[in-house]
Structures are given as structure tokens and as C-alpha cells.
Design a protein around this motif. Structure first.
Motif, PDB file in Angstrom:
ATOM      1  N   VAL A   1      44.671 -65.919  18.537  1.00  0.00           N
ATOM      2  CA  VAL A   1      45.572 -65.325  17.816  1.00  0.00           C
ATOM      3  C   VAL A   1      46.737 -66.569  17.752  1.00  0.00           C
ATOM      4  N   GLN A   2      46.833 -67.699  18.435  1.00  0.00           N
ATOM      5  CA  GLN A   2      47.715 -68.765  18.375  1.00  0.00           C
ATOM      6  C   GLN A   2      47.278 -69.494  17.058  1.00  0.00           C
ATOM      7  N   ALA A   3      46.039 -69.814  17.061  1.00  0.00           N
ATOM      8  CA  ALA A   3      45.575 -70.507  15.930  1.00  0.00           C
ATOM      9  C   ALA A   3      45.926 -69.984  14.573  1.00  0.00           C
TER      10      ALA A   3
ATOM     11  N   LEU B   1      46.296 -80.227  17.648  1.00  0.00           N
ATOM     12  CA  LEU B   1      45.034 -79.824  17.776  1.00  0.00           C
ATOM     13  C   LEU B   1      44.890 -78.620  18.502  1.00  0.00           C
ATOM     14  N   GLY B   2      45.803 -78.488  19.816  1.00  0.00           N
ATOM     15  CA  GLY B   2      45.851 -77.261  20.467  1.00  0.00           C
ATOM     16  C   GLY B   2      46.371 -75.835  19.843  1.00  0.00           C
TER      17      GLY B   2
ATOM     18  N   LEU C   1      41.668 -61.507  12.708  1.00  0.00           N
ATOM     19  CA  LEU C   1      40.747 -62.227  13.709  1.00  0.00           C
ATOM     20  C   LEU C   1      39.274 -61.663  13.164  1.00  0.00           C
ATOM     21  N   TYR C   2      38.944 -60.664  12.411  1.00  0.00           N
ATOM     22  CA  TYR C   2      37.672 -60.267  12.184  1.00  0.00           C
ATOM     23  C   TYR C   2      37.606 -59.744  10.829  1.00  0.00           C
TER      24      TYR C   2
ATOM     25  N   SER D   1      49.090 -70.802   9.486  1.00  0.00           N
ATOM     26  CA  SER D   1      50.197 -70.563   8.307  1.00  0.00           C
ATOM     27  C   SER D   1      51.356 -71.265   8.642  1.00  0.00           C
ATOM     28  N   THR D   2      52.055 -71.401   9.855  1.00  0.00           N
ATOM     29  CA  THR D   2      53.202 -72.251  10.142  1.00  0.00           C
ATOM     30  C   THR D   2      52.907 -73.795   9.723  1.00  0.00           C
TER      31      THR D   2
END
Length: 547
Positions: A206-208, A78-79, A541-542, A213-214
Motif C-alpha cells: 500500500v505504501q509503495a 528504497l523503503g 494492488l491486484y 505516485s508521489t
């Protein structure tokens, strides 16, 4: 006076101004016309997310009766997917139960994951949990790549004096660097990312974006979680674009009236990204917009004092800002009068917004802007005297504060309304250790990236030069390596303060998020000044929804 005369001449001829040194905006009017999805599509996404939120909430409640490994994997996933902010209460309850029912008979991989998650969520688990894994030589040995990665991440939530974690970090980093090229693709990608930026230091959005994708490639993925994460990401992206439309209109008007495009970096979208790194959640939309406006003003002031105005002009402008009244404009150098008027107008508009929200701290906003101007003006004394402080600590007493991070934390708290009490704001204003650590990371990381530019221009000496002087290093590379050690110490201070501070986690997390943002922006280059280096990330992101 010679320095003042040089800046005056260069300004007249445009030789040393920001406009000539830095690229123009990459965005222009883009967000006035960019619509990532239709209103109807947006509403459908929100409705679907509400349904999925409830399903995941039930899943979390069910996880409470599962084995420890499953609990930890669920919270971790979830994180990484950027969904944990929806479930702070449920996750805190799970972590509290795990902490209170600590199982001593765990393997090394599970112990590492447990240690990382407990520390991340503010639980003071002892690093002694790793002692039982040491061999006769005092080393912890494993050839399992996944286990090495878990240990490596755990070591990045260490505090000063935890020798066992210091050793784990050294050994796991060395081993992962040796084996990364031989790993299967998915794990290889994860390890490369970790070696570049440890999990604890990553920006949420950025992490999300990266992990979605992973996770999509994983054979053990939960398809409902995957779809939820995509929709949630797209909803936030759409909200950010709406904010940027409003901010673009404001910034275009501010620029047109303030007459500062010749020397100021045009980085409004990048500034929104900066603020989004600190406040990414949907409920903090006003925080992002308020802080973007305020810190675009700070960015302009930074450029003005750093390389455009003379010392005399800077003193006059600072004095006018300290007055903060209509008559103050007469004290300003002629070319700065419209800037002065527009700064006051923007701050007044923000104060009115906050008053309408019944925010008790609106009157504090202008003081923080004035203090930033005073910090920048104070630096000009070192610049003009070409003074090199004897120690990095002496340098940081002025320069860490002028990073703006202390002010951003305070302004951020103000923007949160009732979430931040008067006591919390008073605490933030005392320059507590966690805020100081964030300021140090910002200042030192910035100086490493901008050293060459500052060394070649008539600007204040950086901490790189001061470090070389203090430690007698023979090369810039040696000085930079020492500064990187100071950055690591600051991260340890942040972890320590998160484990001991009585302040609400919601507030402490803003300071940590700011450190993460600074780490990202100054990782390889000055990503704010040369924003071409982060354009691909900003697009993700945008601009581009996830299919």
C-alpha cells in the motif's frame, strides 16, 4: 437454552445469518479471467528488473562512502518505494556502519531520520539523542514542517517509559494538524498520510503504491529507481493474480461442497490481501496461498460459532474436530458434516504440499485449526451467560487468542520452511510478548469497529463494554479512547521486542507486518467484513498495473 433456540429459529428463517447482514463477494470469478499482462511482457519486465537490481546494488555500495544524510535518504527512499526487500544484506551493513560511527553533531531533522531508521532496523539507539535539542522549558521547538514530520515518525518507534518521545509525539502531532492545510501540495499529502498512518505502521504494498505516485512528481527523483519500482510493483501484482486464480478455483469448490454460504462471509480475495500484508515478497507465494486457504477456514469457523450454530452444535462440532478422523463426521450436526469433511481435506492437501517440500512441521497445521475452533467455542460460554468480564485484561486472556494472530504467526512460520527452526516455532507457541501485542491490537481494533454490530446482536460482549465497566466511563467514546491508549501501548511493546528479541529479524518482521495489516483493516471500519471500504486499494494492488 433460550439463546440456542433463538439462533435455531433465526437460522431456519434466515433472519440473523451472515448472508443477510453482509454484502456478497465483490470479486466472484474475476481472477479466473483477469490477466494483467501477457506472458511475454511479464518476462521482459523480469529481465529489466534484474538489470536494475544490479545497478541499484552498485549505487548502494557507492552510498557507503557518502555523507550520512545521503545514506539515510537513499535507504528511506528504497523503503518507501517498496524495493528495500531486495537489499536486506546491503542495507543492514549500511545501518550497522552508521550505528557504529554515530555522529553526535547532527541537526534535528537528520537526528530524527537516523533515529527512526535505526530503530526500524532493530538497532537500540537511545532517545537521549534528542535531549540536546530541548530549550530552557524542556521543549523541542521548530517551525520547519519537514523536521516536524521526521520527529513525528521517530516518536512512533518509541517504547514504554520514553517520556521525551511521548512529548515529541504530542507536540508534533498538534503542530502538524495546525499547519497541514497551509503546506505545499506534495508535503501536505505526505503529512496527511502520516497523520492517518505513521510510516512505521504502513503496509509495504500500500505504501509503495502511494509513494510511487508521489515520487514521480519529485523534481529530485532518480528516474531509474522510479522505473525499477514500477516494474517491481507490476511483477508482484501479476504474481498475486496468478495466486488468486488458483485460490478462486479452490474456494469455489470448497463453497459448493461445504454448504456454508448462508452464514459465512465470502472474502477470499480480502483474505489473500491480509496474508499478502504479512508475506508480500515473491519468494513467499506458497505462504500466501497456504495461509489464505487456512484462514478462510478460520473465517468460516468464526462466523459459524459467532452467530449461526447453537452452543450444543458448536460443542459437537468442536469435539469432532478434536477427534480429526473419518468417524468424527458422525458426531457433527448434519448440516456441518460436509464442512467438517472439507476442512480435513484442505488441511490434508496442505500437509502433503509441505511434506513434498521436506517441511518438518507439516503435522502441526491441523492442531492450530483445532485450537482456533476451541477458542471460538470457549467464547460462546460468555455469550450465552451474557457475562461481562471485570477487566479488559481478563477479556483479552480469551479474546486476544481468538483473534487468530497467534495462530497466523505460527502457521506463517511453518509455511516459511527452513527459515523458521523448531526452536522458533516453539518460541511462537509460548505466546511471547510481541505476539501477544499483535493479538491485542487485532482484538481491540476489531472491537472498536464492530462494537455497534456486536452490541445489537446476541454475541459475546466486546472489550469496549468491558472497558466501560472497568474504568467507569460514562460514554462509549470514553471507553474507546481508553482502548486506543492500550493499542498504543501494544505498539510500544512490539518496538521493544524487536529491539531485544534474539529471534531472526525475518521472523519478527512477520509479526510486525501482521500488526500493520490489522491496523489497516480496522482503521476506519471493519475492512474485512465491509470490504467495499477497501475496494479501491485492492484494485490498485491486484487489478491496475502502474504505467
Amino acid at each position: 437454552m433460550a439463546a440456542d433456540e433463538a439462533r435455531s429459529v433465526s437460522r431456519l428463517h434466515g433472519e440473523e445469518d451472515m448472508h443477510g447482514k453482509h454484502h456478497s463477494t465483490l470479486w466472484g470469478d474475476f481472477f479466473l479471467h483477469h490477466v494483467p499482462c501477457r506472458p511475454g511482457q511479464y518476462l521482459i519486465m523480469k529481465d529489466n528488473v534484474e538489470i536494475m537490481k544490479e545497478e541499484v546494488k552498485k549505487m548502494l555500495l557507492d552510498v557507503g562512502s557518502s555523507d550520512l544524510s545521503h545514506k539515510l535518504d537513499c535507504i528511506d527512499t528504497l523503503g518507501r518505494l517498496g524495493l528495500d526487500y531486495h537489499y536486506t544484506k546491503e542495507i543492514d551493513e549500511l545501518m550497522c556502519n552508521v550505528f557504529e560511527a554515530m555522529d553526535q553533531d547532527l541537526d534535528l531533522t537528520t537526528t530524527s531520520q537516523l533515529f527512526y531508521l535505526l530503530r526500524k532496523h532493530g538497532y537500540h539507539i537511545s532517545s537521549d539523542v534528542f535531549l540536546k535539542f530541548r530549550d530552557d522549558k524542556g521543549d523541542i521547538v521548530t517551525n520547519d514542517a519537514r523536521c516536524l514530520l521526521r520527529m513525528y515518525e521517530a516518536a512512533h518507534v518509541r517504547v514504554n517509559g520514553e517520556e521525551i518521545l511521548d512529548n515529541i509525539l504530542i507536540h508534533t502531532k498538534r503542530q502538524l494538524q495546525c499547519i497541514v492545510d497551509d503546506l505545499e501540495p506534495t508535503l501536505q499529502e505526505e503529512v496527511r498520510y502520516a497523520l492517518e498512518t505513521p510510516l512505521f505502521r504502513r503496509l509495504n504494498r500500500v505504501q509503495a503504491r502511494q509513494f510511487i505516485s508521489t515520487y514521480e512528481k519529485s523534481t529530485t527523483r532518480n528516474n531509474m529507481l522510479l522505473e525499477f519500482s514500477k516494474l517491481d510493483f507490476n511483477i508482484l501484482l501479476t504474481l498475486y493474480c496468478e495466486e488468486l486464480k488458483d485460490l478462486t478455483l479452490w474456494w469455489k469448490e470448497f463453497q459448493a461442497q461445504a454448504n456454508m454460504t448462508i452464514y459465512a462471509r465470502d472474502r477470499m480475495v480480502e483474505m489473500h490481501f491480509w496474508m499478502m500484508g504479512v508475506f508480500f515478497e515473491p519468494q513467499y507465494s506458497y505462504s500466501r496461498k497456504m495461509l489464505t486457504r487456512l484462514f478462510m477456514i478460520v473465517s468460516v469457523l468464526d462466523d459459524l460459532y459467532d452467530s449461526h450454530c447453537t452452543t450444543e452444535e458448536g460443542n459437537a462440532f468442536t469435539a469432532a474436530l478434536q477427534r480429526w478422523d473419518e468417524e468424527g463426521v458422525e458426531q457433527c450436526p448434519t448440516y456441518l458434516r460436509t464442512l467438517y469433511t472439507n476442512i480435513r481435506a484442505t488441511v490434508k492437501a496442505i500437509e502433503e504440499d509441505l511434506n513434498l517440500q521436506n517441511n518438518k512441521h507439516a503435522k502441526l497445521v491441523k492442531g492450530l485449526i483445532i485450537d482456533m475452533a476451541m477458542c471460538y467455542n470457549a467464547e460462546t460460554e460468555w455469550r450465552d451467560k451474557k457475562y461481562v468480564p471485570a477487566t479488559v485484561d481478563e477479556h483479552l486472556k480469551i479474546s486476544a487468542r481468538s483473534s487468530g494472530c497467534m495462530h497466523l504467526v505460527s502457521q506463517g512460520f511453518i509455511s516459511m520452511g527452513d527459515v523458521a527452526t523448531s526452536e522458533a516455532l516453539e518460541w511462537a507457541s509460548t505466546y511471547p510478548k510481541i505476539v501477544r501485542a499483535v493479538c491485542i491490537i487485532a482484538r481491540l481494533a476489531n472491537d472498536i469497529m464492530s462494537y455497534k454490530r456486536e452490541a445489537s446482536n446476541n454475541t459475546m460482549v466486546s472489550t469496549v463494554q468491558t472497558c466501560a465497566k472497568e474504568y467507569g466511563t460514562t460514554t462509549v467514546e470514553q471507553a474507546i479512547e481508553k482502548i486506543r491508549e492500550l493499542i498504543e501501548e501494544a505498539w510500544m511493546d512490539i518496538t521493544h521486542e524487536c529491539l531485544r528479541q534474539p529471534q531472526p529479524k525475518a521472523l519478527l518482521e512477520r509479526a510486525v507486518n501482521l500488526a500493520r495489516t490489522m491496523d489497516f483493516l480496522y482503521k476506519d471500519v471493519d475492512g474485512y467484513t465491509d470490504s467495499r471500504s477497501i475496494k479501491g486499494i485492492l484494485d490498485s494492488l491486484y487489478v491496475h498495473l502502474i504505467d
